[in-house]
Design a protein around this motif. Structure first.
Motif, PDB file in Angstrom:
ATOM      1  N   ASN A  91       0.811  -1.212   0.000  1.00  0.00           N
ATOM      2  CA  ASN A  91       0.000   0.000   0.000  1.00  0.00           C
ATOM      3  C   ASN A  91       0.843   1.261   0.000  1.00  0.00           C
ATOM      4  N   ALA A  92       1.897   1.288   0.799  1.00  0.00           N
ATOM      5  CA  ALA A  92       2.666   2.522   0.967  1.00  0.00           C
ATOM      6  C   ALA A  92       3.613   2.783  -0.195  1.00  0.00           C
ATOM      7  N   SER A  93       4.407   1.784  -0.567  1.00  0.00           N
ATOM      8  CA  SER A  93       5.457   1.982  -1.583  1.00  0.00           C
ATOM      9  C   SER A  93       4.994   1.713  -2.999  1.00  0.00           C
ATOM     10  N   GLY A 153       8.751  14.292  -5.232  1.00  0.00           N
ATOM     11  CA  GLY A 153       7.590  14.635  -4.403  1.00  0.00           C
ATOM     12  C   GLY A 153       6.344  13.878  -4.802  1.00  0.00           C
ATOM     13  N   GLY A 154       6.521  12.607  -5.164  1.00  0.00           N
ATOM     14  CA  GLY A 154       5.387  11.831  -5.624  1.00  0.00           C
ATOM     15  C   GLY A 154       4.386  11.513  -4.535  1.00  0.00           C
ATOM     16  N   LYS A 155       3.132  11.480  -4.929  1.00  0.00           N
ATOM     17  CA  LYS A 155       2.080  11.064  -4.002  1.00  0.00           C
ATOM     18  C   LYS A 155       0.987  10.336  -4.785  1.00  0.00           C
ATOM     19  N   LEU A 170      -0.854   8.798  -9.955  1.00  0.00           N
ATOM     20  CA  LEU A 170       0.371   9.323  -9.364  1.00  0.00           C
ATOM     21  C   LEU A 170       0.553  10.785  -9.752  1.00  0.00           C
ATOM     22  N   THR A 171       0.972  11.588  -8.786  1.00  0.00           N
ATOM     23  CA  THR A 171       1.307  12.984  -9.036  1.00  0.00           C
ATOM     24  C   THR A 171       2.759  13.232  -8.649  1.00  0.00           C
ATOM     25  N   PHE A 172       3.493  13.907  -9.528  1.00  0.00           N
ATOM     26  CA  PHE A 172       4.870  14.288  -9.250  1.00  0.00           C
ATOM     27  C   PHE A 172       4.852  15.771  -8.884  1.00  0.00           C
ATOM     28  N   GLY A 173       4.856  16.037  -7.588  1.00  0.00           N
ATOM     29  CA  GLY A 173       4.639  17.389  -7.103  1.00  0.00           C
ATOM     30  C   GLY A 173       5.640  18.394  -7.605  1.00  0.00           C
ATOM     31  N   THR A 174       6.919  18.007  -7.663  1.00  0.00           N
ATOM     32  CA  THR A 174       7.960  18.927  -8.121  1.00  0.00           C
ATOM     33  C   THR A 174       7.734  19.372  -9.558  1.00  0.00           C
ATOM     34  N   LEU A 175       7.147  18.502 -10.365  1.00  0.00           N
ATOM     35  CA  LEU A 175       6.959  18.788 -11.795  1.00  0.00           C
ATOM     36  C   LEU A 175       5.567  19.307 -12.111  1.00  0.00           C
ATOM     37  N   ALA A 177       2.935  17.444 -12.492  1.00  0.00           N
ATOM     38  CA  ALA A 177       2.533  16.536 -13.575  1.00  0.00           C
ATOM     39  C   ALA A 177       2.108  15.216 -12.953  1.00  0.00           C
ATOM     40  N   GLY A 178       1.473  14.369 -13.752  1.00  0.00           N
ATOM     41  CA  GLY A 178       1.044  13.090 -13.216  1.00  0.00           C
ATOM     42  C   GLY A 178       0.671  12.093 -14.288  1.00  0.00           C
ATOM     43  N   ILE A 179       0.482  10.852 -13.853  1.00  0.00           N
ATOM     44  CA  ILE A 179       0.101   9.747 -14.734  1.00  0.00           C
ATOM     45  C   ILE A 179      -0.792   8.795 -13.954  1.00  0.00           C
ATOM     46  N   ALA A 180      -1.362   7.843 -14.665  1.00  0.00           N
ATOM     47  CA  ALA A 180      -2.016   6.703 -14.027  1.00  0.00           C
ATOM     48  C   ALA A 180      -1.213   5.454 -14.363  1.00  0.00           C
ATOM     49  N   LEU A 181      -0.985   4.629 -13.351  1.00  0.00           N
ATOM     50  CA  LEU A 181      -0.239   3.390 -13.514  1.00  0.00           C
ATOM     51  C   LEU A 181      -1.192   2.232 -13.275  1.00  0.00           C
ATOM     52  N   GLU A 182      -1.358   1.396 -14.295  1.00  0.00           N
ATOM     53  CA  GLU A 182      -2.240   0.240 -14.170  1.00  0.00           C
ATOM     54  C   GLU A 182      -1.421  -1.027 -14.058  1.00  0.00           C
ATOM     55  N   VAL A 183      -1.755  -1.856 -13.064  1.00  0.00           N
ATOM     56  CA  VAL A 183      -1.050  -3.113 -12.819  1.00  0.00           C
ATOM     57  C   VAL A 183      -2.101  -4.196 -12.657  1.00  0.00           C
ATOM     58  N   LYS A 184      -1.994  -5.264 -13.451  1.00  0.00           N
ATOM     59  CA  LYS A 184      -3.023  -6.298 -13.385  1.00  0.00           C
ATOM     60  C   LYS A 184      -2.494  -7.626 -13.902  1.00  0.00           C
ATOM     61  N   ILE A 185      -3.248  -8.678 -13.593  1.00  0.00           N
ATOM     62  CA  ILE A 185      -3.012  -9.996 -14.158  1.00  0.00           C
ATOM     63  C   ILE A 185      -3.980 -10.193 -15.318  1.00  0.00           C
ATOM     64  N   GLU A 186      -3.445 -10.590 -16.470  1.00  0.00           N
ATOM     65  CA  GLU A 186      -4.281 -10.790 -17.651  1.00  0.00           C
ATOM     66  C   GLU A 186      -3.768 -12.005 -18.414  1.00  0.00           C
ATOM     67  N   ASN A 187      -4.612 -13.020 -18.572  1.00  0.00           N
ATOM     68  CA  ASN A 187      -4.255 -14.230 -19.326  1.00  0.00           C
ATOM     69  C   ASN A 187      -2.912 -14.809 -18.869  1.00  0.00           C
ATOM     70  N   ASP A 188      -2.766 -14.983 -17.573  1.00  0.00           N
ATOM     71  CA  ASP A 188      -1.557 -15.571 -16.987  1.00  0.00           C
ATOM     72  C   ASP A 188      -0.306 -14.740 -17.287  1.00  0.00           C
ATOM     73  N   SER A 189      -0.479 -13.438 -17.421  1.00  0.00           N
ATOM     74  CA  SER A 189       0.638 -12.509 -17.588  1.00  0.00           C
ATOM     75  C   SER A 189       0.460 -11.357 -16.610  1.00  0.00           C
ATOM     76  N   LEU A 190       1.556 -10.756 -16.220  1.00  0.00           N
ATOM     77  CA  LEU A 190       1.515  -9.474 -15.519  1.00  0.00           C
ATOM     78  C   LEU A 190       1.542  -8.385 -16.581  1.00  0.00           C
ATOM     79  N   VAL A 191       0.618  -7.451 -16.504  1.00  0.00           N
ATOM     80  CA  VAL A 191       0.549  -6.354 -17.468  1.00  0.00           C
ATOM     81  C   VAL A 191       0.676  -5.036 -16.715  1.00  0.00           C
ATOM     82  N   VAL A 192       1.659  -4.242 -17.099  1.00  0.00           N
ATOM     83  CA  VAL A 192       1.893  -2.924 -16.517  1.00  0.00           C
ATOM     84  C   VAL A 192       1.713  -1.889 -17.622  1.00  0.00           C
TER      85      VAL A 192
END
Length: 768
Positions: A91-93, A153-155, A170-175, A177-192
């Motif tokens: 959860n934290a990292s 300064g990510g949060k 995710l937000t990069f406070g210093t910049l 700017a931000g993105i969304a990071l998706e992490v999941k299991i799909e068809n017996d693969s890890l997809v990032v």
């Protein structure tokens, strides 16, 4: 942009006679062997195994005990599961762990605490190793800087559940700017993945590149036996080692090669597949990463231990925008800047986890082969080739342009009638399964014009002569290919208006470069070439397909276009790199529909769907200092699906070694031949060619072909299923039909599973 005209430089004396060439190629002794499946090549036994300990070969695997497993800490929560995998996140990292349910092995995105303490990392790398993403960005001074989620300064702005995973904002406070990071299991693969529409920027600083979970599977020094796999040329390994040199730079391989309009002349490596991998104990645990979305603007980056950190790690780096130099005057005044708009593409990596005997580079290649099959990008056609002799490529140089006081003229090296003579000569030596490529068939000869233009060169026989040759070879069931490219054009081409049809670089300059290199006559040193706009390439190729169809030729031998991929920043008709790849797919499909066959030189994998034959296949890596092994990754993926041929054997510095490697890698032979003596090329751009006259090469061709045919004849339709290196300079390749081919590169006889393999020879085991 810098493209080698042709890698056909024979490392031997120009004065080498035919008998001397044979002696050089095959040694002082050629003995008959009574054992079935043994070649005749037996050489001087003085070299020992020392040369085969270099990174030009594959090293033997050392026995390793079971790899210790990591436990999943209580603060990691399960966020996804399939039949074979479980996915956990802290959860934290935001660190992740993936458990292979069958083996119980756990892969982690962050090294364990003990390794982090022992690594003696500086503050920057301490945060980098613990961050879910690494970034490059242009700061308020427009300078390229580096950072990571923690240092910037990510949060976390929110966590949303998705099917078998989560979406983290995710937000990069210093910049700002931000993105969304998706992490999941799909068809017996890890997809990032990082969706393009999730990226936002409100500050002065702008994102330049991003890496997600780059330390997944990272290894501290050699605490775990294994290696990194990188897709350098045919493939290479970086084995984990406690004792090694200090390295200055990481491996950086731009997927599908350097984009000369965006990367400038920076050499970012040659890789034709978007993959990488890590092994923790060969035959125990492995993971193959496949870059899916965003691969056209991504690099594979691998760091050996001792470079910045004590960790071995490999990951893709996705470009978000490119920096460049913008000239403001003809005297090279200007300034450094960057693209204002980010590249609009999703970015996604799929990880496939391997266990047991599949956990090695062979298993990775087989996994990628299956992946391409399932996507319809690698198609196996029904065939009975294994009951016939293996094919051989014959590149016939027709005409070449010659410098003279009165301008250029064509030197006919092989007329169409003379081509018949060469084919007849090969046929008398038992070589009948030929793929005949006509180079320099066009008006002006090979380097008179690029792309090659119709009409057919009259000094070779013109249209009538080509049709007659086609009819002659058709009776022998030998296909005829015309050689051309649709990516590079000379400035004298009549096919283009260079102001509108030439590719423009990111700074709006026309991408222009000298085509000929150091080995060419000064007369040709100032001939400039330009890249053709992809849209124009498709247009020219469609016209040529009609002409070739009318002439009745069997196929096109497509050079440069299959291995070179550039963007076009022309404001009137821009092409992203992905759009260029799609244009080339359209080009290839059109030839496939109009002609019987399409052969492509060094094809990138997005063209494999349309490729019947691959020419100019590399069988080596770049041999960077940190590379420990060269492997036939590409060959393992392709064997049994696409026939592949190396560069001409009369360009090899060690022909016998070249022959053995062909057998080891399942590769078919190639020769560049002329009817006329090579000295007639002395005032042409092909001055670097030596020993091309077919009469000088009859014996070496016969012996090389006989050896390769004897070795590979039974496995043409089969796939490569295993490859082991029991000792230095020895390899054993097992095919899907049960045949095993053992190659002995060394100067001493070797016994493999009670089968004696002669020095500098091979043995074929099994099969009908």
């Amino acid at each position: 942009m810098s493209i080698n005209k042709k890698p056909i430089v024979l490392v031997a004396s120009a004065a080498l006679a035919a008998a001397g060439l044979y002696q050089f190629a095959y040694g002082a002794t050629v003995e008959h062997q009574s054992t079935e499946g043994q070649s005749k090549i037996v050489l001087n036994k003085q070299e020992g195994s020392f040369p085969y300990r270099s990174n030009n070969y594959t090293m033997p695997e050392k026995a390793a005990g079971a790899i210790a497993n990591r436990t999943i800490p209580s603060d990691y929560k399960k966020i996804g599961e399939s039949g074979s995998l479980e996915l956990y996140m802290a959860n934290a990292s935001l660190a992740i762990m993936v458990k292979n349910k069958e083996s119980g092995y756990v892969w982690a995105s962050t090294p364990n605490d003990a390794d982090l303490q022992n690594a003696e990392l500086n503050d920057e790398w301490q945060t980098a190793v613990k961050s879910p993403v690494l970034l490059e960005y242009y700061n308020d001074q427009e300078m390229l800087s580096t950072g990571n989620f923690l240092s910037l300064g990510g949060k976390v702005d929110g966590v949303e559940p998705i099917e078998q995973g989560v979406r983290v904002k995710l937000t990069f406070g210093t910049l700002n700017a931000g993105i969304a990071l998706e992490v999941k299991i799909e068809n017996d693969s890890l997809v990032v993945s990082i969706p393009s529409d999730s990226m936002w920027e409100k500050g002065v600083s702008k994102l330049a590149s991003i890496q997600a979970y780059p330390f997944l599977g990272a290894v501290h020094k050699a605490d775990i036996p294994g290696y990194l796999f990188i897709p350098d040329r045919s493939g290479a390994l970086i084995r984990f080692s406690k004792a090694h040199s200090r390295f200055d730079e990481p491996y950086v391989g731009k997927i599908y090669g350097t984009d000369y309009t965006s990367d400038g002349n920076m050499n970012t490596g040659r890789t034709s597949v978007p993959v990488f991998g890590i092994v923790h104990g060969s035959g125990q645990n492995g993971v193959l990463g496949i870059v899916e979305d965003g691969r056209f603007n991504a690099k594979i980056v691998a760091y050996p231990s001792g470079l910045s950190t004590d960790f071995y790690w490999v990951a893709p780096k996705f470009e978000i925008r490119y920096g460049y130099f913008q000239p403001t005057s003809k005297s090279m005044g200007g300034y450094n800047t960057f693209q204002k708009d980010a590249l609009k593409t999703d970015r996604q990596v799929r990880y496939k986890f391997l266990g047991g005997k599949e956990a090695d580079y062979v298993g990775m290649a087989k996994t990628y082969r299956t992946y391409l099959q399932e996507k319809g990008e690698l198609v196996k056609e029904k065939s009975t080739k294994s009951k016939a002799d293996v094919p051989m490529q014959v590149r016939l140089l027709g005409g070449e342009t010659e410098a003279s006081a009165f301008g250029a003229k064509v030197v006919p090296m092989t007329t169409f009638n003379q081509a018949k003579t060469i084919v007849d000569s090969l046929e008398k030596n038992g070589i009948t399964n030929l793929k005949t490529v006509l180079e320099g068939w066009n008006d002006g000869g090979l380097n008179g014009e690029r792309p090659a233009e119709f009409p057919v060169e009259s000094k070779l026989g013109g249209n009538a002569g080509l049709k007659d040759l086609k009819k002659y070879l058709e009776g022998k069931d030998i296909p005829v290919y015309l050689y051309n490219n649709y990516t590079v054009a000379f400035e004298n081409s009549d096919l283009l208006n260079f102001k509108s049809d030439a590719v423009r670089a990111i700074n709006n300059e026309i991408n222009e470069f000298p085509f000929f290199g150091w080995g060419d006559s000064d007369f040709f040193s100032d001939i400039m070439a330009r890249d053709i706009s992809p849209g124009k390439s498709v247009e020219i190729a469609k016209d040529d397909a009609e002409e070739m169809k009318d002439l009745g030729v069997d196929g096109l031998a497509l050079d440069i276009t299959g291995s070179t991929l550039v963007s076009d920043y022309n404001k009137k008709h821009p092409f992203t790199r992905e759009q260029t790849a799609n244009a080339y797919r359209e080009l290839a499909a059109n030839f496939k529909n109009n002609l019987s066959e399409l052969a492509v030189y060094q094809a990138n994998d997005y063209l494999w769907k349309y490729t019947d034959t691959m020419f100019g296949m590399g069988s080596g890596a770049s041999q960077y200092m940190y590379e420990t092994d060269t492997i036939p990754f590409l060959q393992i993926v392709l064997h049994g699906y696409i026939d592949y041929f190396g560069w001409p054997s009369n360009s090899a510095s060690s022909p016998r070694e070249d022959t053995l490697r062909m057998i080891d890698y399942g590769q078919y032979p190639s020769y560049l031949l002329t009817h006329e003596p090579y000295w007639k090329l002395r005032d042409t751009p092909s001055v670097d060619l030596l020993t091309t006259q077919y009469t000088d090469l009859e014996q070496p061709i016969k012996e090389t072909y006989k050896a390769v045919n004897q070795a590979l004849g039974k496995v043409q339709d089969a796939t490569i299923e295993a490859r082991v290196v029991p000792d230095y300079g020895i390899s054993a390749v097992k095919y899907s039909n049960g045949v095993e081919i053992v190659v002995n590169y060394t100067s001493s006889d070797y016994t493999y599973n009670e089968v004696s393999v002669k020095a500098k020879s091979f043995a074929v085991i099994g099969g009908e």
